[in-house]
Write an enzyme that holds these catalytic residues in place. Sequence first.
Site, PDB file in Angstrom:
ATOM      1  N   GLU A  37      -9.464 -10.012  -7.845  1.00  0.00           N
ATOM      2  CA  GLU A  37      -8.515  -8.928  -7.567  1.00  0.00           C
ATOM      3  C   GLU A  37      -7.288  -9.004  -8.491  1.00  0.00           C
ATOM      4  O   GLU A  37      -6.788  -7.970  -8.944  1.00  0.00           O
ATOM      5  CB  GLU A  37      -8.109  -8.965  -6.097  1.00  0.00           C
ATOM      6  CG  GLU A  37      -9.267  -8.595  -5.180  1.00  0.00           C
ATOM      7  CD  GLU A  37      -8.990  -8.817  -3.703  1.00  0.00           C
ATOM      8  OE1 GLU A  37      -9.893  -8.513  -2.896  1.00  0.00           O
ATOM      9  OE2 GLU A  37      -7.897  -9.295  -3.342  1.00  0.00           O
ATOM     10  N   HIS A  54      -2.180  -5.406   1.408  1.00  0.00           N
ATOM     11  CA  HIS A  54      -3.476  -6.051   1.201  1.00  0.00           C
ATOM     12  C   HIS A  54      -3.256  -7.546   1.006  1.00  0.00           C
ATOM     13  O   HIS A  54      -2.236  -7.953   0.446  1.00  0.00           O
ATOM     14  CB  HIS A  54      -4.151  -5.477  -0.056  1.00  0.00           C
ATOM     15  CG  HIS A  54      -5.363  -6.249  -0.482  1.00  0.00           C
ATOM     16  ND1 HIS A  54      -6.598  -6.053   0.110  1.00  0.00           N
ATOM     17  CD2 HIS A  54      -5.534  -7.235  -1.398  1.00  0.00           C
ATOM     18  CE1 HIS A  54      -7.475  -6.895  -0.447  1.00  0.00           C
ATOM     19  NE2 HIS A  54      -6.858  -7.620  -1.365  1.00  0.00           N
ATOM     20  N   TYR A  92     -12.503  -1.529  -3.521  1.00  0.00           N
ATOM     21  CA  TYR A  92     -13.016  -1.667  -2.146  1.00  0.00           C
ATOM     22  C   TYR A  92     -14.539  -1.494  -2.074  1.00  0.00           C
ATOM     23  O   TYR A  92     -15.060  -1.179  -1.003  1.00  0.00           O
ATOM     24  CB  TYR A  92     -12.316  -0.672  -1.219  1.00  0.00           C
ATOM     25  CG  TYR A  92     -10.902  -1.094  -0.846  1.00  0.00           C
ATOM     26  CD1 TYR A  92     -10.671  -2.191  -0.019  1.00  0.00           C
ATOM     27  CD2 TYR A  92      -9.795  -0.387  -1.305  1.00  0.00           C
ATOM     28  CE1 TYR A  92      -9.381  -2.583   0.326  1.00  0.00           C
ATOM     29  CE2 TYR A  92      -8.499  -0.765  -0.963  1.00  0.00           C
ATOM     30  CZ  TYR A  92      -8.308  -1.863  -0.145  1.00  0.00           C
ATOM     31  OH  TYR A  92      -7.028  -2.245   0.210  1.00  0.00           O
ATOM     32  N   LYS A 150       0.833  -1.214   0.000  1.00  0.00           N
ATOM     33  CA  LYS A 150       0.000   0.000   0.000  1.00  0.00           C
ATOM     34  C   LYS A 150       0.869   1.267   0.000  1.00  0.00           C
ATOM     35  O   LYS A 150       2.076   1.208   0.259  1.00  0.00           O
ATOM     36  CB  LYS A 150      -0.930  -0.044   1.220  1.00  0.00           C
ATOM     37  CG  LYS A 150      -1.932  -1.203   1.174  1.00  0.00           C
ATOM     38  CD  LYS A 150      -2.942  -1.128   2.324  1.00  0.00           C
ATOM     39  CE  LYS A 150      -3.944  -2.265   2.251  1.00  0.00           C
ATOM     40  NZ  LYS A 150      -4.999  -2.140   3.302  1.00  0.00           N
ATOM     41  N   ASN A 205      -2.035   0.096   6.705  1.00  0.00           N
ATOM     42  CA  ASN A 205      -1.541  -1.177   7.244  1.00  0.00           C
ATOM     43  C   ASN A 205      -0.658  -1.961   6.264  1.00  0.00           C
ATOM     44  O   ASN A 205      -0.606  -3.178   6.303  1.00  0.00           O
ATOM     45  CB  ASN A 205      -2.702  -2.007   7.791  1.00  0.00           C
ATOM     46  CG  ASN A 205      -3.719  -2.367   6.739  1.00  0.00           C
ATOM     47  OD1 ASN A 205      -3.574  -1.992   5.590  1.00  0.00           O
ATOM     48  ND2 ASN A 205      -4.737  -3.121   7.133  1.00  0.00           N
TER      49      ASN A 205
HETATM   50  P1  IDP Z   1      -8.108  -6.705   5.541  1.00  0.00           P
HETATM   51  O1  IDP Z   1      -7.265  -5.792   4.661  1.00  0.00           O
HETATM   52  O2  IDP Z   1      -7.332  -7.225   6.720  1.00  0.00           O
HETATM   53  O3  IDP Z   1      -8.796  -7.800   4.761  1.00  0.00           O
HETATM   54  P2  IDP Z   1     -10.694  -5.374   5.632  1.00  0.00           P
HETATM   55  O4  IDP Z   1     -11.660  -5.485   6.770  1.00  0.00           O
HETATM   56  O5  IDP Z   1     -11.011  -6.074   4.361  1.00  0.00           O
HETATM   57  O6  IDP Z   1      -9.250  -5.780   6.188  1.00  0.00           O
HETATM   58  O7  IDP Z   1     -10.535  -3.817   5.342  1.00  0.00           O
HETATM   59  C1  IDP Z   1      -9.915  -3.356   4.150  1.00  0.00           C
HETATM   60  C2  IDP Z   1      -8.972  -2.242   4.501  1.00  0.00           C
HETATM   61  O8  IDP Z   1      -9.717  -1.137   5.015  1.00  0.00           O
HETATM   62  C3  IDP Z   1      -7.968  -2.561   5.612  1.00  0.00           C
HETATM   63  O9  IDP Z   1      -6.842  -3.291   5.163  1.00  0.00           O
HETATM   64  C4  IDP Z   1      -7.610  -1.178   6.098  1.00  0.00           C
HETATM   65  O10 IDP Z   1      -6.700  -0.516   5.202  1.00  0.00           O
HETATM   66  C5  IDP Z   1      -8.965  -0.478   6.026  1.00  0.00           C
HETATM   67  N1  IDP Z   1      -9.703  -0.583   7.284  1.00  0.00           N
HETATM   68  C6  IDP Z   1     -10.329  -1.674   7.802  1.00  0.00           C
HETATM   69  N2  IDP Z   1     -10.928  -1.399   8.980  1.00  0.00           N
HETATM   70  C7  IDP Z   1     -10.673  -0.081   9.211  1.00  0.00           C
HETATM   71  C8  IDP Z   1     -11.023   0.806  10.291  1.00  0.00           C
HETATM   72  O11 IDP Z   1     -11.694   0.441  11.273  1.00  0.00           O
HETATM   73  N3  IDP Z   1     -10.578   2.103  10.187  1.00  0.00           N
HETATM   74  C9  IDP Z   1      -9.826   2.539   9.120  1.00  0.00           C
HETATM   75  N4  IDP Z   1      -9.494   1.738   8.092  1.00  0.00           N
HETATM   76  C10 IDP Z   1      -9.892   0.443   8.138  1.00  0.00           C
HETATM   77 MG    MG Z   2     -10.188  -7.624   3.251  1.00  0.00          MG
END
Ligand code: IDP
Ligand code: MG
Length: 139
Positions: A128, A117, A51, A11, A114
């Site tokens: 994807e 992905h 997304y 990312k 984070n």
């Molecule tokens: P994942 O990437 O671990 O699968 P997902 O729930 O699919 O997590 O969420 C997609 C992305 O959205 C996350 O990787 C993160 O960048 C962002 N995200 C998820 N939850 C939050 C949140 O509570 N606050 C801000 N960003 C979030």
């Molecule tokens: Mg996800």
Amino acid sequence: MSGNTTFTMIKPDAFEAGFTGAILQKFIENGFKIKALKLTQLRKEDAEAFYAVHSERPFFNSLVAFMSSGPIVAAVLEKENAVDNFRKLIGSTNPADAAEGTVRKLFAASIERNAVHGSDSDENAVIESGFFFTHFDRH
Ligand code: IDP
Ligand code: MG
């Protein structure tokens, strides 16, 4: 039966911080083969489409702005049971909860920024991968 490919992005936070090489090294060290690799940048509408499943979440607009804010590295990775093994390697969504040694624990700054992905299912890994690579690119 579980599939042997998954899709990842490094990312914008991790790319900007210069972690691309170290993160790719982690993937390789852990037995993932790089089947396709691309440096690119998402437009706002690309990030919205990628997304779309999260469009009703409160963090959606911020996530889209972040994901389109700078270059990303997209890759298709191969290993047995790839989706599950890769999600173990990257760790929990929130780096504060991620296990020691995971990519997010090592390289991520926050739950949004984070670092990487990882696909959550074989079906989404195919969808994807197709978002960034043509069928030809995957062979
Ligand atoms: P994942 O990437 O671990 O699968 P997902 O729930 O699919 O997590 O969420 C997609 C992305 O959205 C996350 O990787 C993160 O960048 C962002 N995200 C998820 N939850 C939050 C949140 O509570 N606050 C801000 N960003 C979030
Ligand atoms: Mg996800």
